[in-house]
Design a protein around this motif. Sequence first.
Motif, PDB file in Angstrom:
ATOM      1  N   VAL A 298       0.839  -1.108   0.059  1.00  0.00           N
ATOM      2  CA  VAL A 298       0.117   0.145   0.016  1.00  0.00           C
ATOM      3  C   VAL A 298       0.728   1.273  -0.095  1.00  0.00           C
ATOM      4  N   ILE A 299       1.828   1.205   0.751  1.00  0.00           N
ATOM      5  CA  ILE A 299       2.699   2.423   0.690  1.00  0.00           C
ATOM      6  C   ILE A 299       3.286   2.738  -0.487  1.00  0.00           C
ATOM      7  N   PHE A 300       3.987   1.718  -1.256  1.00  0.00           N
ATOM      8  CA  PHE A 300       4.507   1.796  -2.696  1.00  0.00           C
ATOM      9  C   PHE A 300       3.614   2.260  -3.452  1.00  0.00           C
ATOM     10  N   SER A 301       2.167   1.752  -3.324  1.00  0.00           N
ATOM     11  CA  SER A 301       1.210   2.207  -4.119  1.00  0.00           C
ATOM     12  C   SER A 301       1.015   3.652  -4.074  1.00  0.00           C
ATOM     13  N   ALA A 302       1.013   4.211  -2.854  1.00  0.00           N
ATOM     14  CA  ALA A 302       0.862   5.552  -2.749  1.00  0.00           C
ATOM     15  C   ALA A 302       1.816   6.393  -3.171  1.00  0.00           C
ATOM     16  N   LEU A 303       3.154   5.936  -2.933  1.00  0.00           N
ATOM     17  CA  LEU A 303       4.139   6.676  -3.503  1.00  0.00           C
ATOM     18  C   LEU A 303       4.237   6.498  -5.106  1.00  0.00           C
ATOM     19  N   GLY A 304       3.570   5.657  -5.690  1.00  0.00           N
ATOM     20  CA  GLY A 304       3.896   5.587  -7.073  1.00  0.00           C
ATOM     21  C   GLY A 304       5.106   4.873  -7.589  1.00  0.00           C
ATOM     22  N   LEU A 305       5.664   4.016  -6.440  1.00  0.00           N
ATOM     23  CA  LEU A 305       6.796   3.363  -6.805  1.00  0.00           C
ATOM     24  C   LEU A 305       6.229   2.055  -7.238  1.00  0.00           C
ATOM     25  N   ILE A 306       5.944   1.818  -8.695  1.00  0.00           N
ATOM     26  CA  ILE A 306       5.374   0.738  -9.107  1.00  0.00           C
ATOM     27  C   ILE A 306       6.441  -0.355  -9.281  1.00  0.00           C
ATOM     28  N   GLY A 307       7.579  -0.267  -9.529  1.00  0.00           N
ATOM     29  CA  GLY A 307       8.712  -1.028  -9.595  1.00  0.00           C
ATOM     30  C   GLY A 307       9.150  -1.791  -8.380  1.00  0.00           C
ATOM     31  N   LEU A 308       9.021  -0.976  -7.407  1.00  0.00           N
ATOM     32  CA  LEU A 308       9.471  -1.583  -5.934  1.00  0.00           C
ATOM     33  C   LEU A 308       8.009  -2.374  -5.524  1.00  0.00           C
ATOM     34  N   LEU A 309       6.746  -2.018  -5.967  1.00  0.00           N
ATOM     35  CA  LEU A 309       5.532  -2.774  -5.518  1.00  0.00           C
ATOM     36  C   LEU A 309       5.843  -4.080  -6.270  1.00  0.00           C
ATOM     37  N   LEU A 310       6.162  -4.288  -7.565  1.00  0.00           N
ATOM     38  CA  LEU A 310       6.027  -5.521  -8.234  1.00  0.00           C
ATOM     39  C   LEU A 310       7.441  -6.264  -7.855  1.00  0.00           C
ATOM     40  N   TRP A 311       8.450  -5.635  -7.254  1.00  0.00           N
ATOM     41  CA  TRP A 311       9.600  -6.521  -6.941  1.00  0.00           C
ATOM     42  C   TRP A 311       9.854  -6.708  -5.521  1.00  0.00           C
ATOM     43  N   ILE A 312       9.185  -5.839  -5.044  1.00  0.00           N
ATOM     44  CA  ILE A 312       9.619  -6.050  -3.380  1.00  0.00           C
ATOM     45  C   ILE A 312       8.106  -6.387  -2.707  1.00  0.00           C
ATOM     46  N   ALA A 313       7.262  -5.778  -2.651  1.00  0.00           N
ATOM     47  CA  ALA A 313       6.011  -5.919  -2.142  1.00  0.00           C
ATOM     48  C   ALA A 313       5.188  -7.126  -2.345  1.00  0.00           C
ATOM     49  N   LEU A 314       5.024  -7.509  -3.710  1.00  0.00           N
ATOM     50  CA  LEU A 314       4.384  -8.680  -3.944  1.00  0.00           C
ATOM     51  C   LEU A 314       5.108  -9.836  -3.559  1.00  0.00           C
ATOM     52  N   PRO A 315       6.433  -9.907  -3.731  1.00  0.00           N
ATOM     53  CA  PRO A 315       7.130 -11.176  -3.560  1.00  0.00           C
ATOM     54  C   PRO A 315       7.219 -11.211  -1.930  1.00  0.00           C
ATOM     55  N   LEU A 316       7.152 -10.130  -1.283  1.00  0.00           N
ATOM     56  CA  LEU A 316       7.229 -10.215   0.069  1.00  0.00           C
ATOM     57  C   LEU A 316       5.716 -10.851   0.844  1.00  0.00           C
TER      58      LEU A 316
END
Length: 450
Positions: free
Chosen positions: A127-145
């Motif tokens: 949710v934090i990465f999405s709010a910041l617009g960090l899509i790359g981090l969302l796909l490569w960090i948040a979802l694998p986590l």
Amino acid sequence: MTTKLELAPASAGKRLGAAVLDWLGPFAVLATTFAIGIAGITQTRRNGFIVYDTGLLVLLGSIGLGVTVVYTFVLLGLEAKSGNTIGNQLMGIRSADSDGYAPGAGVVFVRGILTGGLLLLGSIVAVIFSALGLIGLLLWIALPLMFLGVVWAVLVVVSSAWDKNGKLRGWQDKAAKSLVFDVNAGRNPVTTGGIQGPYSFAPMDLPPVQPVASPVPSSQAPGVPHESKVQVPGQTTAAHASPAPAVQPSHDPNQWRPPSAPFAPTSAQAPSGSPSPAPAPAPSPAPPSTVIPQAPVAHAQAPAASPQPVTIAPQDTLAATAHPDDDVERTQMRPGVARAQAVLRIRIDDGQDVQLGGSVLLGRNPAPQPGEFVEQLLPVADPGRSISKTHLHLRVDGDGVWVTDRNSTNGSAVTTPDGLQTRLNPGEASFVRPGSTVHFGDRSFHLGQA
């Protein structure tokens, strides 16, 4: 009606099934909201930079995460109070603390953090990465986590399969000091008194257990008629157990006599036709004294039709010689001689040798009922659980013990020294004398004197 007395640990399969049923709904909500939010991401180019519009993802992801958090608190609160959840109910298992009671908020919190903490962390990061617009981090960090969080939760739930102590505890159970039981295969400890079991595993058709006070035996020995008293003018004559035409004088040299003076009624008349003895020299003047003869022995023969009066002594002399319990016909003790109290001991078949004093509760884990006072609690180890938590009530009385079975499951019995065995009726006290053996469940003790 049969009652399940044993405890059965929940299998790893049932634990996993319950967890899946509990978290399938929240997982579906999170997956759906994040999938729709990711699909709704748009990009625009501004000043040579690509800008992603993640408003929809933030909105839906926040809603999904909020619903999951509320659901989590409701579910964990329910489990803390009863050890039950939706999945536990459907799979027939219950969680409990180390004593077998409802786990409580602390235990549930530790179990929940250890099991689903990584998944919750991944959701918050997403949710934090999405709010910041960090899509790359969302796909490569948040979802694998989040994916690793799911895998970790599954491993923790089924970790009891690798427990060497009878597959009793998983990693989360060892950290929180909790247990999980299969209530379809065994007893539910949360509702039946914990691991130690209820007060009594009595069948359900028995009446509720009531506090039982062992009766106080009468001072009159069985089979001996009640004592009679010589009527004294001004006093009420005690009731006779059986009429007797006359009472013969006692020739027992050990018969107790009042210390004031030998018995010498002043007005007793000899029966008609009997020779009268010669008068004896008069002794020195002394205050008249009252003598209350000891029943059933009388010291003068008199016609049965009319009891003979005796001389009334002064009040101070009477108080010094009369026993305060004469009005209840209690046998008087020899002056200066105290009755020796028997010291009773029991020797349990496991080797325990215990001196009894007053009242005792005996069982696997004895406990008095509210308002009940006992002097001794005597726990007896019983791995086979053949005896109840509070199995017997013992009360020392003179040279024996009143034994009461407290509505136990497997009952109790007494074997007398001559080999006669009698089963105890639940809730009824039975007098047991030294030399007897009391059987309770698969255990027994021998009653003796020290």
